[in-house]
Design an enzyme around this catalytic site. Structure first.
Site, short mmCIF file in Angstrom:
data_model
loop_
_atom_site.label_atom_id
_atom_site.label_comp_id
_atom_site.label_asym_id
_atom_site.label_seq_id
_atom_site.Cartn_x
_atom_site.Cartn_y
_atom_site.Cartn_z
N ASP A 1 0.98 -1.19 -0.03
CA ASP A 1 0.15 -0.05 0.08
C ASP A 1 1.12 1.24 -0.03
O ASP A 1 0.37 2.25 -0.16
CB ASP A 1 -0.98 0.15 1.33
CG ASP A 1 -0.39 -0.15 2.49
OD1 ASP A 1 0.49 -0.92 2.54
OD2 ASP A 1 -0.84 0.42 3.38
N HIS A 2 2.16 1.21 0.13
CA HIS A 2 3.01 2.23 -0.07
C HIS A 2 3.99 2.28 -1.18
O HIS A 2 4.78 3.04 -1.65
CB HIS A 2 3.97 2.27 1.27
CG HIS A 2 3.05 2.40 2.46
ND1 HIS A 2 3.33 3.68 3.05
CD2 HIS A 2 2.34 1.71 3.06
CE1 HIS A 2 2.30 3.79 4.22
NE2 HIS A 2 1.71 2.41 4.34
N HIS B 1 -3.32 7.56 6.76
CA HIS B 1 -3.32 6.20 7.00
C HIS B 1 -4.25 5.58 7.91
O HIS B 1 -4.23 5.08 8.86
CB HIS B 1 -1.70 5.60 7.32
CG HIS B 1 -1.32 4.22 7.23
ND1 HIS B 1 -1.86 3.20 8.08
CD2 HIS B 1 -0.76 3.69 6.19
CE1 HIS B 1 -1.33 2.12 7.47
NE2 HIS B 1 -0.73 2.33 6.33
#
Length: 310
Positions: free
Chosen positions: A67-68, A271
């Site tokens: 996800d990064h 986040h």
């Protein structure tokens, strides 16, 4: 200078939030932008923004969770297809170079610009120092190697006091540049002028701290020390502190505690877990504001100015 949030969700995209990506826009400073993390779909978020990929200068990856990271090969490819020609340097943990090399080779992707990956050592350190900005990385407390970044803008010389020079009968010309540089100048009429007397006070440089996924740790406080803006993850609310600890994340209240310890002037939470859909993130905001009233929760597309302070 401002922060443009391209993705503010945690783990996987939701209807409201894409996964992690933040642009630091340096409008007046160097006509470029820097990218912090590049989750899947980041290039789509860029298309919905005022950003131009040709202006991308540096990319800072906090860690190698998807996800990064998963949006990086596609974004680099699109930059090439859109005519980007200036070099790009990508910083991140060990393994980032292999990930990109394999992704680009297997897909037979050709980038028309020079690019390189700089993998950080275990203890991080200074990754950029060009006289205008210093960027420092420190390891955080996550399940895998993860870094936070501190962007420190050096103080800038004060503005030239033109009205004062005109009042002193000093005509415009090369002498103005010498005085602004702080030189002592002798004029044609014999007068000697000290440049320091014709320049205003220095403009204090700004500090932005952008942290990757982490549990509370001393390094987070060090990176955020005195920051004008701290961007900190807030994956869970305070009632789920044990779950946050188990998964190596932070609660919104813990983020506020870090910001308060560090003396950060502004806290922005990001986040955000998909469990906090729609207005659900209000609980995160309320808990953080109990400790730090000026806290905000980032939304996709949000712009946060990084203002100069006296």
């Amino acid at each position: 200078m401002d922060l443009l949030f391209l993705g503010t969700g945690a783990g996987m995209p939701s209807r409201e939030r894409n996964v992690s990506a933040i642009a630091l826009r340096l409008h007046e400073e160097r006509s470029s932008f820097w990218l912090f993390d590049c989750g899947e779909g980041t290039q789509h978020q860029v298309l919905r923004s005022p950003l131009r990929l040709s202006k991308l200068e540096y990319i800072f990856i906090t860690h190698l969770h998807g996800d990064h990271l998963y949006g990086l090969p596609g974004l680099l490819s699109s930059r090439s297809n859109q005519g980007g020609e200036t070099p790009v340097t990508i910083f991140g943990p060990k393994g980032l170079k292999d990930y990109l090399k394999i992704s680009l080779e297997v897909s037979e992707t050709y980038l028309r610009y020079d690019w390189k990956v700089v993998e950080l050592g275990e203890t991080g350190g200074t990754v950029i120092d060009d006289g205008q900005f210093e960027v420092t990385a420190k390891p955080l407390d996550h399940r895998i190697a993860c870094f936070g970044y501190r962007v420190h803008e050096y103080d800038r010389p004060g503005t030239l006091l033109i009205d004062k020079l005109k009042a002193a009968g000093v005509p415009p010309g090369p002498v103005y540049g010498r005085l602004k540089a702080g030189e002592t100048v002798t004029l044609e009429d014999g007068r000697t002028l000290n440049g320091a007397e014709f320049v205003g006070p220095p403009e204090k440089g700004r500090v932005v701290a952008i942290l990757g996924d982490t549990r509370p740790c001393p390094e987070a406080v060090e990176l955020a020390s005195g920051a004008d803006v701290l961007v900190h993850e807030a994956t869970f609310d305070a009632e789920l502190a044990e779950l946050a600890k188990q998964f190596h994340h932070s609660t919104s209240r813990q983020a506020a505690e870090i910001a308060r310890k560090a003396g950060a002037k502004q806290l922005v939470l990001t986040h955000i877990s998909s469990r906090y859909q729609e207005s659900g993130a209000e609980v995160l905001l309320e808990q953080a504001r109990e400790l730090l009233p000026g806290t905000t929760v980032a939304e996709d597309g949000a712009v946060v100015p990084v203002r100069r302070r006296p």
